[in-house]
Structure formats: structure tokens, C-alpha cells
Design an enzyme around this catalytic site. Sequence first.
Site, PDB file in Angstrom:
ATOM      1  N   ARG A   1       2.337  15.395   4.870  1.00  0.00           N
ATOM      2  CA  ARG A   1       1.342  15.839   5.839  1.00  0.00           C
ATOM      3  C   ARG A   1       1.728  15.273   7.195  1.00  0.00           C
ATOM      4  O   ARG A   1       2.340  14.215   7.292  1.00  0.00           O
ATOM      5  CB  ARG A   1      -0.052  15.319   5.458  1.00  0.00           C
ATOM      6  CG  ARG A   1      -0.711  16.184   4.398  1.00  0.00           C
ATOM      7  CD  ARG A   1      -2.154  15.807   4.192  1.00  0.00           C
ATOM      8  NE  ARG A   1      -2.319  14.442   3.799  1.00  0.00           N
ATOM      9  CZ  ARG A   1      -3.071  13.553   4.445  1.00  0.00           C
ATOM     10  NH1 ARG A   1      -3.723  13.882   5.536  1.00  0.00           N
ATOM     11  NH2 ARG A   1      -3.189  12.317   3.996  1.00  0.00           N
TER      12      ARG A   1
ATOM     13  N   ARG B   1     -19.031  -1.389   0.002  1.00  0.00           N
ATOM     14  CA  ARG B   1     -19.268  -2.841   0.001  1.00  0.00           C
ATOM     15  C   ARG B   1     -20.764  -3.094  -0.041  1.00  0.00           C
ATOM     16  O   ARG B   1     -21.484  -2.581   0.819  1.00  0.00           O
ATOM     17  CB  ARG B   1     -18.710  -3.455   1.276  1.00  0.00           C
ATOM     18  CG  ARG B   1     -17.221  -3.478   1.299  1.00  0.00           C
ATOM     19  CD  ARG B   1     -16.770  -4.389   2.443  1.00  0.00           C
ATOM     20  NE  ARG B   1     -15.365  -4.156   2.687  1.00  0.00           N
ATOM     21  CZ  ARG B   1     -14.847  -3.973   3.892  1.00  0.00           C
ATOM     22  NH1 ARG B   1     -15.608  -4.018   4.956  1.00  0.00           N
ATOM     23  NH2 ARG B   1     -13.555  -3.761   4.017  1.00  0.00           N
TER      24      ARG B   1
ATOM     25  N   ARG C   1     -10.467  12.503  13.707  1.00  0.00           N
ATOM     26  CA  ARG C   1     -10.950  11.304  14.389  1.00  0.00           C
ATOM     27  C   ARG C   1     -10.513  11.276  15.840  1.00  0.00           C
ATOM     28  O   ARG C   1      -9.633  12.036  16.251  1.00  0.00           O
ATOM     29  CB  ARG C   1     -10.519  10.029  13.678  1.00  0.00           C
ATOM     30  CG  ARG C   1      -9.044   9.941  13.376  1.00  0.00           C
ATOM     31  CD  ARG C   1      -8.784   8.671  12.569  1.00  0.00           C
ATOM     32  NE  ARG C   1      -7.370   8.527  12.285  1.00  0.00           N
ATOM     33  CZ  ARG C   1      -6.822   7.442  11.774  1.00  0.00           C
ATOM     34  NH1 ARG C   1      -7.566   6.398  11.490  1.00  0.00           N
ATOM     35  NH2 ARG C   1      -5.532   7.383  11.530  1.00  0.00           N
TER      36      ARG C   1
ATOM     37  N   ASP D   1       2.390   0.537   4.556  1.00  0.00           N
ATOM     38  CA  ASP D   1       1.874  -0.088   5.758  1.00  0.00           C
ATOM     39  C   ASP D   1       2.996  -0.923   6.367  1.00  0.00           C
ATOM     40  O   ASP D   1       3.978  -1.223   5.698  1.00  0.00           O
ATOM     41  CB  ASP D   1       0.670  -0.979   5.401  1.00  0.00           C
ATOM     42  CG  ASP D   1      -0.641  -0.225   5.513  1.00  0.00           C
ATOM     43  OD1 ASP D   1      -0.741   0.671   6.375  1.00  0.00           O
ATOM     44  OD2 ASP D   1      -1.570  -0.540   4.742  1.00  0.00           O
TER      45      ASP D   1
ATOM     46  N   TYR E   1       3.945   6.047   1.061  1.00  0.00           N
ATOM     47  CA  TYR E   1       3.260   5.509   2.219  1.00  0.00           C
ATOM     48  C   TYR E   1       3.394   3.998   2.205  1.00  0.00           C
ATOM     49  O   TYR E   1       3.121   3.347   1.201  1.00  0.00           O
ATOM     50  CB  TYR E   1       1.765   5.900   2.233  1.00  0.00           C
ATOM     51  CG  TYR E   1       1.109   5.299   3.450  1.00  0.00           C
ATOM     52  CD1 TYR E   1       1.222   5.935   4.679  1.00  0.00           C
ATOM     53  CD2 TYR E   1       0.466   4.073   3.388  1.00  0.00           C
ATOM     54  CE1 TYR E   1       0.694   5.356   5.824  1.00  0.00           C
ATOM     55  CE2 TYR E   1      -0.061   3.488   4.527  1.00  0.00           C
ATOM     56  CZ  TYR E   1       0.055   4.135   5.739  1.00  0.00           C
ATOM     57  OH  TYR E   1      -0.454   3.563   6.868  1.00  0.00           O
TER      58      TYR E   1
ATOM     59  N   GLU F   1      -7.228  13.610  16.680  1.00  0.00           N
ATOM     60  CA  GLU F   1      -6.259  13.766  15.580  1.00  0.00           C
ATOM     61  C   GLU F   1      -6.586  14.974  14.722  1.00  0.00           C
ATOM     62  O   GLU F   1      -7.716  15.114  14.247  1.00  0.00           O
ATOM     63  CB  GLU F   1      -6.339  12.543  14.668  1.00  0.00           C
ATOM     64  CG  GLU F   1      -5.352  11.471  15.016  1.00  0.00           C
ATOM     65  CD  GLU F   1      -5.274  10.401  13.940  1.00  0.00           C
ATOM     66  OE1 GLU F   1      -5.322   9.237  14.311  1.00  0.00           O
ATOM     67  OE2 GLU F   1      -5.177  10.738  12.731  1.00  0.00           O
TER      68      GLU F   1
ATOM     69  N   ARG G   1     -10.530   4.885  -6.193  1.00  0.00           N
ATOM     70  CA  ARG G   1     -11.635   3.965  -5.934  1.00  0.00           C
ATOM     71  C   ARG G   1     -12.126   4.295  -4.539  1.00  0.00           C
ATOM     72  O   ARG G   1     -11.345   4.409  -3.603  1.00  0.00           O
ATOM     73  CB  ARG G   1     -10.998   2.574  -5.961  1.00  0.00           C
ATOM     74  CG  ARG G   1     -11.828   1.428  -5.598  1.00  0.00           C
ATOM     75  CD  ARG G   1     -10.915   0.185  -5.697  1.00  0.00           C
ATOM     76  NE  ARG G   1     -10.067   0.060  -4.500  1.00  0.00           N
ATOM     77  CZ  ARG G   1     -10.404  -0.649  -3.441  1.00  0.00           C
ATOM     78  NH1 ARG G   1     -11.520  -1.295  -3.394  1.00  0.00           N
ATOM     79  NH2 ARG G   1      -9.603  -0.723  -2.411  1.00  0.00           N
TER      80      ARG G   1
HETATM   81  P1  FDA Z   1       9.612   4.522  10.443  1.00  0.00           P
HETATM   82  O1  FDA Z   1       9.252   5.939  10.288  1.00  0.00           O
HETATM   83  O2  FDA Z   1       8.800   3.698  11.357  1.00  0.00           O
HETATM   84  O3  FDA Z   1      11.118   4.422  10.927  1.00  0.00           O
HETATM   85  C1  FDA Z   1      12.152   5.270  10.415  1.00  0.00           C
HETATM   86  C2  FDA Z   1      13.036   5.657  11.583  1.00  0.00           C
HETATM   87  O4  FDA Z   1      14.195   6.331  11.081  1.00  0.00           O
HETATM   88  C3  FDA Z   1      12.369   6.626  12.535  1.00  0.00           C
HETATM   89  O5  FDA Z   1      12.274   6.045  13.825  1.00  0.00           O
HETATM   90  C4  FDA Z   1      13.275   7.850  12.508  1.00  0.00           C
HETATM   91  O6  FDA Z   1      13.406   8.477  13.769  1.00  0.00           O
HETATM   92  C5  FDA Z   1      14.590   7.259  12.054  1.00  0.00           C
HETATM   93  N1  FDA Z   1      15.503   8.247  11.430  1.00  0.00           N
HETATM   94  C6  FDA Z   1      15.198   9.146  10.469  1.00  0.00           C
HETATM   95  N2  FDA Z   1      16.283   9.890  10.166  1.00  0.00           N
HETATM   96  C7  FDA Z   1      17.295   9.445  10.941  1.00  0.00           C
HETATM   97  C8  FDA Z   1      18.666   9.824  11.099  1.00  0.00           C
HETATM   98  N3  FDA Z   1      19.217  10.803  10.373  1.00  0.00           N
HETATM   99  N4  FDA Z   1      19.430   9.168  12.009  1.00  0.00           N
HETATM  100  C9  FDA Z   1      18.890   8.165  12.746  1.00  0.00           C
HETATM  101  N5  FDA Z   1      17.585   7.769  12.647  1.00  0.00           N
HETATM  102  C10 FDA Z   1      16.807   8.395  11.749  1.00  0.00           C
HETATM  103  N6  FDA Z   1       0.786   0.855   9.043  1.00  0.00           N
HETATM  104  C11 FDA Z   1      -0.015  -0.244   9.187  1.00  0.00           C
HETATM  105  O7  FDA Z   1       0.341  -1.322   8.727  1.00  0.00           O
HETATM  106  N7  FDA Z   1      -1.205  -0.129   9.868  1.00  0.00           N
HETATM  107  C12 FDA Z   1      -1.625   1.032  10.415  1.00  0.00           C
HETATM  108  O8  FDA Z   1      -2.702   1.090  11.002  1.00  0.00           O
HETATM  109  C13 FDA Z   1      -0.794   2.182  10.266  1.00  0.00           C
HETATM  110  N8  FDA Z   1      -1.157   3.370  10.800  1.00  0.00           N
HETATM  111  C14 FDA Z   1      -0.401   4.485  10.599  1.00  0.00           C
HETATM  112  C15 FDA Z   1      -0.809   5.705  11.127  1.00  0.00           C
HETATM  113  C16 FDA Z   1      -0.047   6.844  10.911  1.00  0.00           C
HETATM  114  C17 FDA Z   1      -0.508   8.165  11.482  1.00  0.00           C
HETATM  115  C18 FDA Z   1       1.135   6.754  10.146  1.00  0.00           C
HETATM  116  C19 FDA Z   1       1.934   7.972   9.850  1.00  0.00           C
HETATM  117  C20 FDA Z   1       1.563   5.538   9.659  1.00  0.00           C
HETATM  118  C21 FDA Z   1       0.801   4.392   9.884  1.00  0.00           C
HETATM  119  N9  FDA Z   1       1.220   3.151   9.412  1.00  0.00           N
HETATM  120  C22 FDA Z   1       0.419   2.053   9.567  1.00  0.00           C
HETATM  121  C23 FDA Z   1       2.479   3.016   8.660  1.00  0.00           C
HETATM  122  C24 FDA Z   1       3.664   2.584   9.521  1.00  0.00           C
HETATM  123  O9  FDA Z   1       3.928   3.573  10.488  1.00  0.00           O
HETATM  124  C25 FDA Z   1       4.859   2.383   8.567  1.00  0.00           C
HETATM  125  O10 FDA Z   1       4.627   1.249   7.799  1.00  0.00           O
HETATM  126  C26 FDA Z   1       6.153   2.164   9.228  1.00  0.00           C
HETATM  127  O11 FDA Z   1       6.419   3.286  10.010  1.00  0.00           O
HETATM  128  C27 FDA Z   1       7.245   1.997   8.197  1.00  0.00           C
HETATM  129  O12 FDA Z   1       8.418   1.676   8.827  1.00  0.00           O
HETATM  130  P2  FDA Z   1       9.788   2.391   8.438  1.00  0.00           P
HETATM  131  O13 FDA Z   1      10.835   1.631   9.165  1.00  0.00           O
HETATM  132  O14 FDA Z   1       9.908   2.546   6.987  1.00  0.00           O
HETATM  133  O15 FDA Z   1       9.651   3.900   8.986  1.00  0.00           O
END
Ligand code: FDA
Length: 382
Positions: free
Chosen positions: A254, A180, A285, A358, A356, A308, A176
Site C-alpha cells: 500500500r 486501555r 488523517r 519500525d 513492516y 494522508e 488485537r
Molecule cells: P527505507 O525505505 O527507509 O530505506 C531503503 C532505501 O533504499 C530507500 O531510501 C530507497 O530509495 C533505497 N533503494 C531502494 N532500491 C534501491 C536501488 N535499487 N538502488 C539504490 N537505492 C535503493 N517507523 C517508526 O519507528 N515510527 C514511525 O512513526 C514510523 N512511521 C512511518 C510512516 C510511514 C508512512 C511509513 C511508510 C513508515 C513509517 N515508519 C515508522 C517505518 C520506517 O520508515 C522504517 O522503519 C524505515 O524506513 C526502515 O528503514 P529501511 O532502511 O529498511 O528502509
Amino acid sequence: LNSADVVIVGCGFYGATVAERCAAELGAKVVILERRDHIAGNAYTEDDQETGIEVHRYGAHLFHTSNSEVWNYVNRFAKFTNYSHRVFTRHQDNIYSMPMNLATLCQFFGRAFTPEEAKALVAEQSRELGGRRPVNLEEKAISLIGRPLYEAFIRGYTAKQWQTDPRDLPEHIFTRLPVRYNFDSRYFSDKFEGLPENGYTALVENMLDHENIQVYCGVDFFDVRKLIRKSAPILYTGPIDRYFEYSEGSLGWRTVDFEKEVVNVPDFQGTSVMNYADESVPYTRILEFRHFYPDRSYSPEKTVIFREYSRSAGMSDEPYYPINTAKDDAVYARYKARAKIEEGVIFGGRLGTYRYLDMHQAIGAALKAYDKLKLMISTSGE
Ligand code: FDA
């Protein structure tokens, strides 16, 4: 580590939420292991040394949700501002409001439309395929919004995002394309939106501020795994393929490269996020962080921007967006089946479940996972 009731791998929103619940509600001793040298995962915020402006190291993070349980939960740890996100996109020598809305359409076609007139025009332009099923992303987009809007706003941006011609991308990436048919220019249409007053790092710090929570940064789970008591449940939020030593193959992601620049002007682009739709501009961006907090008294002399660039991730890159090719999904299905029978370990978060999420979704999923983990913790000492 040996006396922990539960061990959490990863200190992003997912891990921090489960840790907070286990400590505050169950009184469990929680140890968090975080590979990076900081908490808050990808939502990490810090002050830029040169300008004092708070930046998001891993890309712009905007908090928005319609889930009142999650909204009430995060509001216990931070006050939120009333920031409402808006995005603009530059195409050739003009700047348009995104997602496409009535203002975008009037400006692009150089005419005043009523909502019904705009709908009729887009519907007419979407008929190019004549009812044939779209076979690639380009055709899918054209079938949704027509060729002129696709070529201006989608083609170049998508090609840069995926480093692939949209004709070579699968059609299912777009289900989609939001247009708007009113003048609402907000990026999100959720019930709640805002930014934590002191940034995400401070918010997560408050979540973890409990005597039963110990956080070890700069520690990789796989280096200390042997020290963990056998009966202590583990919540693993790292990459699922790494956990199983890539035995079923590695999952495609990615990544994004950020190019930082400090510019000696009070305001570089007048807004926080400017997309660049044209393929002739190599970045997707530009983020300008001062606009996230218009009420803060940042110095007017300098501003900090991130350009970016998107590309597919190699083994040593930060995994950001799952690619989800059919092959990836098949590989993940095999890991998921193994994760289900891995005793004493729960897999969670965006890396642990290869999707993915949020922030509000990560927190919502973590609150559910906590309910499951709770039962494991109460029996782990027996
Ligand atoms: P997250 O990646 O934050 O945490 C996982 C942690 O595990 C990391 O810190 C990593 O270092 C650690 N780890 C991995 N392996 C390990 C190991 N073996 N030992 C110890 N530690 C380890 N969301 C939103 O709501 N609004 C937004 O605008 C955005 N924008 C956005 C931009 C971009 C570029 C990205 C990539 C993502 C977003 N997000 C977002 C999503 C947001 O980043 C996401 O929801 C959270 O990171 C999810 O949290 P997690 O705890 O799952 O992962």
C-alpha cells in the site's frame, strides 16, 4: 566503487546503521548507493520552504523503543527531545483520544466508568457473534470490541486505509485491538520515546560522518552493479522482487499520497496527528508538523499540514506498507529461498525482507546483520 570493502544499497536506517558499524568498528571502506536524491530513507526530514517548519516527507515518524541497545545507539548520534506522541480521532462532531482508553469510552458512551465497568460493557458488546469464529475483519473487530466502537472508530478508517469494505478483508489483519482500561493516552507504551532534536536527516548525517563512508545519492544499484568488485559483499535494502527481476511475481504494497497545504493560522488542529474515522471524509488523517517541536520558535503566521490518502501501490509508487495476502506471502517465500543462496549478498530492511519495520526494529535488525556481514568482509579480500 571498485575499491569498496562493502557496498550498501539504500541509505535508510538499515543501510546507515550497517555502514556506520562497518566503518567505525572494522575500519572497512563503505560505499552506499542511494536511488533517491537524499539520505535517511523514509525517515527523511526537511524544512518546508514556505513556513520553515520541519516536515517528514514520507509521513510522520515517531521514535519509540523498549530496546536499550537501540536507544543507546541512536543517542550517540543525536539528542532526543522528550516528545510523547498522542493521537486524536475525529468521529462525526466529536474528537476522541486514540488508542481507545477510558477517556474515549466515557466520552463515547456519555457516562463515567470505572475500569471494571468499562471492561464489562465491552465484553458484553463483543458477544454478538455468540462464540462463532469470525470470518472477516468486521466480525473479528466486533468480537474484540463490540459493534458500537467498531462502527465509530474502526469501520470507516479501515475501509479508507484498505480501500476495501472490512467485510471483504481477512480477519487475520487484526489480532488485537488495544483498548486501555485506564486514562493513559500515550500512543506508544515503550520505555523510550522522543524525536531527534534536529530531525532524522541530521541524525543519519551524523551516523555517516566517517572518512571511510562514501554516499552516492541519485544512483540506482542496478545501473552500476557491473562496476562493483566481485568479492565485495553487498547489503541490499531495496525491494527483493526487483532484485530478482520480478521473476516470481511482484509483491503487494500500500502507498500513501500526501496533500500538502500551508494554512494562514498559527495552529490548525492543536495536535500533530488527527485521524478521521468517518468514511465521508476521504483522507485518513492530517499531520501538523509544528506540534512535533513545541519548543521551536516557528513563525506564528502560518502552519503546514499534510492530508494522508491511502491506496494500493502501482509499480511507480512508493511502497509503504506490505499487504501480505496469502499470495504475497507465498511469492515472498520463494524470493527468500533464492536470497538465502545468493552468494555475497545479504538482504535487509523493510523492502529487502518484505515486512513492516519500525525504525527501532530496522536498526536492531541491522545491528544483527552487521555481525553476519563482519565475517564476510574480513574474508572478502582473500
Ligand atoms: P527505507 O525505505 O527507509 O530505506 C531503503 C532505501 O533504499 C530507500 O531510501 C530507497 O530509495 C533505497 N533503494 C531502494 N532500491 C534501491 C536501488 N535499487 N538502488 C539504490 N537505492 C535503493 N517507523 C517508526 O519507528 N515510527 C514511525 O512513526 C514510523 N512511521 C512511518 C510512516 C510511514 C508512512 C511509513 C511508510 C513508515 C513509517 N515508519 C515508522 C517505518 C520506517 O520508515 C522504517 O522503519 C524505515 O524506513 C526502515 O528503514 P529501511 O532502511 O529498511 O528502509
